[in-house]
Design an enzyme around this catalytic site. Structure first.
Site, mmCIF file in Angstrom:
data_model
loop_
_atom_site.group_PDB
_atom_site.id
_atom_site.type_symbol
_atom_site.label_atom_id
_atom_site.label_comp_id
_atom_site.label_asym_id
_atom_site.label_seq_id
_atom_site.Cartn_x
_atom_site.Cartn_y
_atom_site.Cartn_z
ATOM 1 N N ALA A 235 0.850 -1.196 0.000
ATOM 2 C CA ALA A 235 0.000 0.000 0.000
ATOM 3 C C ALA A 235 0.883 1.242 0.000
ATOM 4 O O ALA A 235 0.719 2.152 0.818
ATOM 5 C CB ALA A 235 -0.960 -0.008 1.182
ATOM 6 N N LEU A 236 1.836 1.279 -0.923
ATOM 7 C CA LEU A 236 2.867 2.313 -0.907
ATOM 8 C C LEU A 236 2.281 3.689 -1.185
ATOM 9 O O LEU A 236 1.411 3.859 -2.037
ATOM 10 C CB LEU A 236 3.948 1.995 -1.945
ATOM 11 C CG LEU A 236 4.667 0.645 -1.822
ATOM 12 C CD1 LEU A 236 5.837 0.588 -2.786
ATOM 13 C CD2 LEU A 236 5.128 0.395 -0.399
ATOM 14 N N HIS B 258 6.679 6.085 1.526
ATOM 15 C CA HIS B 258 7.518 4.962 1.077
ATOM 16 C C HIS B 258 8.395 5.375 -0.101
ATOM 17 O O HIS B 258 9.574 5.003 -0.180
ATOM 18 C CB HIS B 258 6.641 3.783 0.651
ATOM 19 C CG HIS B 258 5.789 3.214 1.737
ATOM 20 N ND1 HIS B 258 4.420 3.366 1.779
ATOM 21 C CD2 HIS B 258 6.115 2.486 2.838
ATOM 22 C CE1 HIS B 258 3.940 2.747 2.838
ATOM 23 N NE2 HIS B 258 4.942 2.206 3.511
ATOM 24 N N GLY C 24 11.267 4.638 8.072
ATOM 25 C CA GLY C 24 10.717 5.963 8.343
ATOM 26 C C GLY C 24 10.728 6.298 9.818
ATOM 27 O O GLY C 24 10.481 5.437 10.674
ATOM 28 N N LYS D 252 8.533 8.028 11.193
ATOM 29 C CA LYS D 252 7.147 8.050 11.689
ATOM 30 C C LYS D 252 6.930 6.915 12.685
ATOM 31 O O LYS D 252 6.230 7.082 13.683
ATOM 32 C CB LYS D 252 6.168 7.929 10.532
ATOM 33 C CG LYS D 252 4.719 7.793 10.977
ATOM 34 C CD LYS D 252 3.793 7.699 9.807
ATOM 35 C CE LYS D 252 2.403 7.299 10.256
ATOM 36 N NZ LYS D 252 2.330 5.901 10.700
ATOM 37 N N ASP D 253 7.506 5.756 12.419
ATOM 38 C CA ASP D 253 7.450 4.639 13.362
ATOM 39 C C ASP D 253 8.699 4.698 14.237
ATOM 40 O O ASP D 253 9.609 3.867 14.127
ATOM 41 C CB ASP D 253 7.366 3.321 12.595
ATOM 42 C CG ASP D 253 6.088 3.222 11.781
ATOM 43 O OD1 ASP D 253 5.005 3.156 12.382
ATOM 44 O OD2 ASP D 253 6.173 3.233 10.548
ATOM 45 N N LEU E 130 1.711 10.741 6.558
ATOM 46 C CA LEU E 130 1.290 9.751 5.581
ATOM 47 C C LEU E 130 1.280 8.350 6.206
ATOM 48 O O LEU E 130 2.212 7.967 6.905
ATOM 49 C CB LEU E 130 2.227 9.767 4.373
ATOM 50 C CG LEU E 130 2.099 10.956 3.425
ATOM 51 C CD1 LEU E 130 3.120 10.855 2.304
ATOM 52 C CD2 LEU E 130 0.691 11.032 2.846
ATOM 53 N N SER E 131 0.216 7.618 5.934
ATOM 54 C CA SER E 131 0.074 6.260 6.442
ATOM 55 C C SER E 131 -0.844 5.499 5.512
ATOM 56 O O SER E 131 -1.795 6.066 4.949
ATOM 57 C CB SER E 131 -0.526 6.273 7.855
ATOM 58 O OG SER E 131 -0.905 4.968 8.266
ATOM 59 N N ARG F 260 -2.962 3.549 6.476
ATOM 60 C CA ARG F 260 -4.266 3.481 7.139
ATOM 61 C C ARG F 260 -5.101 4.747 6.930
ATOM 62 O O ARG F 260 -6.294 4.755 7.255
ATOM 63 C CB ARG F 260 -4.088 3.212 8.630
ATOM 64 C CG ARG F 260 -3.592 1.796 8.935
ATOM 65 C CD ARG F 260 -3.561 1.516 10.431
ATOM 66 N NE ARG F 260 -3.323 0.103 10.698
ATOM 67 C CZ ARG F 260 -2.139 -0.433 10.903
ATOM 68 N NH1 ARG F 260 -1.081 0.329 10.861
ATOM 69 N NH2 ARG F 260 -2.001 -1.723 11.146
#
Length: 338
Positions: free
Chosen positions: A33-34, A38, A152, A154-155, A189-190, A192
């Protein structure tokens, strides 16, 4: 798709593809789900390994890191679109193995333990998640054998744990963190994000708004302390201004005087409070934001920092909007010059 780009599904195909690499190799691990976050990882990998290097993107939805009731079956699988995104961003190959290819014979009996850091924040909310994540990352590092691996920021807790695993277990790959990519309105950006309805997305903006409010509060604190070091200020000056009817100037002078009286760093609690105020307001939105955690932590071990903390910290937040769980974070530096 160009002749030089390869989609591979097995370890044997992957080895043949990697054998084409004359220079350094890099891996970007994803669950598919790029999106542009990504793509940014892939572009950064391409820049760092150069034209002679080889960039492989892994696309694998890892069942080990999904707990009971989580969205394994619902997680988006968009391989054709992912191939286009990866190729355009500069990847040489996509490795998209099956579950049986990664875990032949079923789930592995021997797994990587995330240790104490893996039990905090995301680990407390999602027991076993980080053990499953580290296990697949370790396997993919072995299978791809990269010089560089890109993840990333973000995580943030995931990145910290991967770095710790690489250090503790002597993985030769260099682990590279890449800054979070955001939408123009600030939402991180995610994959989800696609689950959010328009009203839910508006509520979800509170996550990044809370982080930015905390960042601004920290900047204001540090600017005030910088002024206190350079300006003569006292409570008597503030009181004189107040008597002259200069309310705003008096309030400013009082603030500078208080900063001068407390020259140390401090302020972590105020930074937390600034973020929490935004999240508390979002809890009353329609639909509401349901907070999981807000934490200001040491990036070395993800324990909460004290009010007088100096140096690096990570402000992390997790919440649900509707049925979608989102995370975000922001690195902060306490005690830096204004």
């Amino acid at each position: 798709m160009s002749r030089d780009f390869a989609l591979v599904h097995t370890r044997q195909e992957l080895r043949r593809a990697l054998g084409r690499a004359p220079g350094r190799t890099a891996v970007v691990m994803t669950m598919g789900a790029l999106h542009d976050g990504h793509a940014t990882l892939v572009r950064t990998a391409r820049e760092q390994v150069g034209r002679d290097g080889f960039v492989v993107v892994t696309v694998f939805v890892n069942p080990l890191q999904f707990g009971a009731g989580e969205d394994l079956d619902r997680y988006p699988r968009t391989l054709e679109a992912d191939l286009t995104t990866a190729r355009r961003a500069g990847a040489d190959a996509v490795f998209a193995p099956s579950v049986d290819e990664v875990y032949p014979g079923g789930e592995p009996q021997v797994r990587i333990s995330a240790g104490p850091m893996g039990e905090r924040l995301e680990g407390a909310s999602r027991p076993g998640h980080f053990d499953g994540m580290l296990t697949v990352v370790a396997k993919l590092l072995h299978l791809t054998g990269p010089d560089l691996a890109f993840f990333g920021q973000k995580d943030a807790q995931q990145l910290a744990l991967i770095r710790r695993m690489a250090r503790d277990l002597n993985f030769p790959a260099e682990i590279v963190g890449v800054p979070t990519v955001r939408e123009p309105d600030g939402l991180a950006l995610s994959s989800r994000n696609r689950y959010l309805s328009p009203p839910e997305r508006r509520t979800a903006l509170a996550l990044s708004a809370a982080l930015f409010a905390a960042r601004d509060r920290l900047a204001a604190q540090q600017a005030l302390r910088a002024r206190a070091r350079t300006l003569p200020a006292s409570e008597s000056r503030a009181e004189a201004l107040s008597k002259l009817g200069e309310a705003r100037a008096a309030a400013d002078a009082h603030a500078v005087a208080r900063a001068a009286a407390r020259p140390g760093p401090g302020g972590a609690d105020a930074v937390r409070a600034a973020a929490r105020a935004v999240l508390d307001e979002a809890a009353n939105a329609r639909p509401p934001l349901v907070l999981d955690y807000l934490a200001l932590v040491d990036p070395a071990d993800f324990t909460e920092v004290p009010d007088d903390h100096t140096g690096e910290a990570v402000l992390a937040v997790a919440a649900k909007v509707g049925t979608t769980r989102l995370i975000d974070n922001l690195p902060l530096t306490f005690g830096a010059p204004a």
